[in-house]
Design a protein around this motif. Structure first.
Motif, PDB file in Angstrom:
ATOM      1  N   LEU A   1       0.838  -1.213   0.000  1.00  0.00           N
ATOM      2  CA  LEU A   1       0.000   0.000   0.000  1.00  0.00           C
ATOM      3  C   LEU A   1       0.868   1.257   0.000  1.00  0.00           C
ATOM      4  N   GLU A   2       1.906   1.236   0.838  1.00  0.00           N
ATOM      5  CA  GLU A   2       2.811   2.399   0.902  1.00  0.00           C
ATOM      6  C   GLU A   2       3.463   2.639  -0.462  1.00  0.00           C
ATOM      7  N   GLU A   3       3.797   1.556  -1.139  1.00  0.00           N
ATOM      8  CA  GLU A   3       4.427   1.680  -2.460  1.00  0.00           C
ATOM      9  C   GLU A   3       3.486   2.397  -3.429  1.00  0.00           C
ATOM     10  N   CYS A   4       2.194   2.079  -3.341  1.00  0.00           N
ATOM     11  CA  CYS A   4       1.212   2.712  -4.230  1.00  0.00           C
ATOM     12  C   CYS A   4       1.184   4.232  -4.044  1.00  0.00           C
ATOM     13  N   GLU A   5       1.464   4.665  -2.797  1.00  0.00           N
ATOM     14  CA  GLU A   5       1.402   6.104  -2.515  1.00  0.00           C
ATOM     15  C   GLU A   5       2.391   6.894  -3.363  1.00  0.00           C
ATOM     16  N   LYS A   6       3.459   6.216  -3.816  1.00  0.00           N
ATOM     17  CA  LYS A   6       4.519   6.899  -4.581  1.00  0.00           C
ATOM     18  C   LYS A   6       4.045   7.302  -5.980  1.00  0.00           C
ATOM     19  N   TYR A   7       2.907   6.769  -6.426  1.00  0.00           N
ATOM     20  CA  TYR A   7       2.460   6.999  -7.812  1.00  0.00           C
ATOM     21  C   TYR A   7       1.138   7.771  -7.830  1.00  0.00           C
ATOM     22  N   PRO A   8       1.200   9.092  -7.917  1.00  0.00           N
ATOM     23  CA  PRO A   8      -0.036   9.895  -7.887  1.00  0.00           C
ATOM     24  C   PRO A   8      -0.997   9.551  -9.031  1.00  0.00           C
ATOM     25  N   GLN A   9      -0.491   8.941 -10.097  1.00  0.00           N
ATOM     26  CA  GLN A   9      -1.384   8.575 -11.210  1.00  0.00           C
ATOM     27  C   GLN A   9      -2.202   7.324 -10.885  1.00  0.00           C
TER      28      GLN A   9
ATOM     29  N   LEU B   1     -12.528   1.390  14.023  1.00  0.00           N
ATOM     30  CA  LEU B   1     -11.931   2.706  14.302  1.00  0.00           C
ATOM     31  C   LEU B   1     -10.474   2.767  13.845  1.00  0.00           C
ATOM     32  N   ALA B   2      -9.767   1.645  13.920  1.00  0.00           N
ATOM     33  CA  ALA B   2      -8.379   1.622  13.421  1.00  0.00           C
ATOM     34  C   ALA B   2      -8.374   1.857  11.905  1.00  0.00           C
ATOM     35  N   PHE B   3      -9.319   1.254  11.207  1.00  0.00           N
ATOM     36  CA  PHE B   3      -9.423   1.483   9.760  1.00  0.00           C
ATOM     37  C   PHE B   3      -9.827   2.933   9.464  1.00  0.00           C
ATOM     38  N   ALA B   4     -10.685   3.484  10.334  1.00  0.00           N
ATOM     39  CA  ALA B   4     -11.078   4.893  10.145  1.00  0.00           C
ATOM     40  C   ALA B   4      -9.849   5.792  10.276  1.00  0.00           C
ATOM     41  N   GLU B   5      -8.989   5.464  11.218  1.00  0.00           N
ATOM     42  CA  GLU B   5      -7.748   6.236  11.383  1.00  0.00           C
ATOM     43  C   GLU B   5      -6.877   6.106  10.132  1.00  0.00           C
ATOM     44  N   LEU B   6      -6.844   4.907   9.567  1.00  0.00           N
ATOM     45  CA  LEU B   6      -6.050   4.682   8.349  1.00  0.00           C
ATOM     46  C   LEU B   6      -6.567   5.569   7.214  1.00  0.00           C
ATOM     47  N   ALA B   7      -7.878   5.647   7.095  1.00  0.00           N
ATOM     48  CA  ALA B   7      -8.477   6.473   6.035  1.00  0.00           C
ATOM     49  C   ALA B   7      -8.221   7.961   6.287  1.00  0.00           C
ATOM     50  N   ARG B   8      -8.065   8.324   7.554  1.00  0.00           N
ATOM     51  CA  ARG B   8      -7.826   9.730   7.898  1.00  0.00           C
ATOM     52  C   ARG B   8      -6.361  10.111   7.715  1.00  0.00           C
ATOM     53  N   ASN B   9      -5.472   9.165   7.921  1.00  0.00           N
ATOM     54  CA  ASN B   9      -4.039   9.508   7.949  1.00  0.00           C
ATOM     55  C   ASN B   9      -3.252   9.106   6.713  1.00  0.00           C
ATOM     56  N   ARG B  10      -3.872   8.277   5.844  1.00  0.00           N
ATOM     57  CA  ARG B  10      -3.170   7.857   4.613  1.00  0.00           C
ATOM     58  C   ARG B  10      -4.078   8.148   3.423  1.00  0.00           C
TER      59      ARG B  10
ATOM     60  N   ALA C   1     -11.090  14.973   6.730  1.00  0.00           N
ATOM     61  CA  ALA C   1      -9.835  14.204   6.813  1.00  0.00           C
ATOM     62  C   ALA C   1      -9.929  12.843   6.144  1.00  0.00           C
ATOM     63  N   GLY C   2     -10.555  12.755   4.957  1.00  0.00           N
ATOM     64  CA  GLY C   2     -10.530  11.473   4.263  1.00  0.00           C
ATOM     65  C   GLY C   2     -11.909  10.945   3.924  1.00  0.00           C
ATOM     66  N   GLU C   3     -11.941   9.743   3.333  1.00  0.00           N
ATOM     67  CA  GLU C   3     -13.181   9.169   2.840  1.00  0.00           C
ATOM     68  C   GLU C   3     -13.284   7.704   3.209  1.00  0.00           C
ATOM     69  N   VAL C   4     -14.515   7.267   3.529  1.00  0.00           N
ATOM     70  CA  VAL C   4     -14.796   5.844   3.746  1.00  0.00           C
ATOM     71  C   VAL C   4     -16.017   5.465   2.907  1.00  0.00           C
ATOM     72  N   GLY C   5     -16.260   4.156   2.780  1.00  0.00           N
ATOM     73  CA  GLY C   5     -17.411   3.722   1.993  1.00  0.00           C
ATOM     74  C   GLY C   5     -17.978   2.416   2.508  1.00  0.00           C
ATOM     75  N   PHE C   6     -19.242   2.170   2.171  1.00  0.00           N
ATOM     76  CA  PHE C   6     -19.927   0.965   2.632  1.00  0.00           C
ATOM     77  C   PHE C   6     -20.572   0.273   1.434  1.00  0.00           C
ATOM     78  N   ILE C   7     -20.207  -0.990   1.220  1.00  0.00           N
ATOM     79  CA  ILE C   7     -20.750  -1.788   0.114  1.00  0.00           C
ATOM     80  C   ILE C   7     -21.661  -2.818   0.759  1.00  0.00           C
ATOM     81  N   ASN C   8     -22.970  -2.614   0.610  1.00  0.00           N
ATOM     82  CA  ASN C   8     -23.961  -3.379   1.386  1.00  0.00           C
ATOM     83  C   ASN C   8     -24.854  -4.251   0.523  1.00  0.00           C
ATOM     84  N   PRO C   9     -24.285  -5.257  -0.163  1.00  0.00           N
ATOM     85  CA  PRO C   9     -25.106  -6.058  -1.074  1.00  0.00           C
ATOM     86  C   PRO C   9     -26.185  -6.873  -0.371  1.00  0.00           C
ATOM     87  N   VAL C  10     -26.017  -7.139   0.933  1.00  0.00           N
ATOM     88  CA  VAL C  10     -27.001  -7.965   1.643  1.00  0.00           C
ATOM     89  C   VAL C  10     -28.086  -7.080   2.254  1.00  0.00           C
TER      90      VAL C  10
END
Ligand code: SF4
Length: 357
Positions: free
Chosen positions: A174-182, A202-211, A270-279
């Motif tokens: 994931l960190e490697e992907c950050e190097k490529y803005p395209q 909440l740990a994932f929410a922090e990830l979305a906020r900080n990366r 501070a970032g974005e999250v999403g919910f995919i709720n097929p059920v």
């Protein structure tokens, strides 16, 4: 005609289908693929292999599955030809999936071939294990978007659910992907399972906020090879959103494009999250997706119980036009919706790793 009924593709002569379809005016027009419910079909998921280097408990048994033989799976040249035909009839977005697509050799070669097609987006879904190693080559080949499957940011739990001690490699990818803005957006997809995922929200929410990652939760679907899925294991998007909002208010992101995810921004920006709720909140009414399996079968729904074999005609010298007719006929019969919430639900004819998300 009861269009919801599973139909044998060879059953109905083409002349009987499509009369109301936007792509039909006495003969089929290229560029306007639509199903019998007039849903435009623009999004193709291509599985390049059924194999995987992980053994996620909600997907396949520890010993793996019986893998397709090399000669049974489409070559990159065959995938390229089919992808070109699909773009001719109206597909605008292609996502490469698996199994785990990065276990197939020379994947950047295929990405480069597909990047020459008139697409709005070319993306990849991966478990991220080989991403650090492959990211530059994939981006140089033309990859534009990436989805990394990561169900927990906790090492012990990662081992428990994937049966692999590989969290550091995935995070490094994931960190490697950050190097490529395209290569944007970088999406992190977590399958949400009740009793497992709540404490990581909440740990994932922090990830979305900080990366620079968009973290999305996908409700657990009945596509596991063991057939062990139980509705009680489904942790809904609404429940996850409520957990996040105990700490961070969320605001909906307006987006009129066809989306599987309900997108939310943190109210403080501070970032974005999403919910995919097929059920719990199915989105079949606007479904624009079809899938090509690694062995060349067209599936018009994740939960299809029938398929259309494109590989045999492809290898038997069929013309592009003949293959287009097979695609259009199958898409015309695309299922209205999944029946997970209906009595008599029949599981899909393949498990997730054999379809490719
Ligand atoms: S279940 Fe089938 S119809 Fe519904 S959104 Fe998924 S692929 Fe589309």
């Amino acid at each position: 005609m009861d269009r919801d009924r599973k139909l044998d593709t060879d059953f109905i002569p083409l002349s009987l289908v499509g009369s109301e379809s936007p792509g039909w005016d006495g003969e089929w027009r290229d560029g306007a693929l639509a199903d019998g419910f007039s849903r435009p079909i623009k999004n193709l998921r291509i599985s390049v292999t059924d194999r995987c280097n992980f053994r996620c408990t909600y997907c396949m048994p520890e010993e793996g599955l019986t893998w397709l033989r090399r000669d049974q799976i489409l070559s990159y040249e065959e995938i390229e030809r089919l992808a070109r035909i699909f773009t001719d009839v109206g597909v605008e977005e292609i996502r490469l999936t698996g199994g785990e697509p990065t276990v197939r050799a020379d994947l950047p070669v295929l990405v480069e071939k597909l990047s020459r097609l008139p697409l709005n987006s070319l993306s990849l879904t991966t478990n991220g294990f080989r991403l650090k190693e492959l990211c530059k080559d994939l981006v140089d080949a033309g990859l534009e978007r990436i989805n990394v499957s990561l169900d927990t940011p906790v090492a012990e739990k990662f081992v428990h659910i994937t049966r692999r001690d590989a969290l550091p490699q995935v995070l490094a990818g994931l960190e490697e992907c950050e190097k490529y803005p395209q290569l944007r957006p970088i999406k992190v997809n977590a399958v949400a399972v009740r009793g497992f995922s709540e404490e990581d929200v909440l740990a994932f929410a922090e990830l979305a906020r900080n990366r620079p990652y968009v973290v999305r939760w996908i409700e657990f679907m009945p596509l596991d090879a063991d057939g062990a899925w139980d509705r009680d294991d489904v942790l809904t998007g609404a429940e996850i959103k409520a957990i996040i909002e105990t700490r961070y208010p969320l605001v909906p992101i307006a987006d009129d494009r066809i989306q599987v995810a309900q997108r939310y921004a943190f109210a403080d920006g501070a970032g974005e999250v999403g919910f995919i709720n097929p059920v719990s909140e199915p989105f079949c009414a606007t479904c624009d997706r079809i899938r090509l399996t690694a062995d060349g079968h067209l599936r018009t729904c994740l939960f299809s119980t029938w398929e259309t074999d494109l590989k045999t005609p492809l290898r038997s010298g069929a013309s592009d036009e003949e293959i287009k007719q097979l695609i259009r006929s199958a898409v015309w019969r695309k299922e209205m919706k999944h029946h997970i919430n209906d009595p008599g639900f029949q599981p899909a004819s393949r498990s997730m790793s054999q379809i490719g998300g």
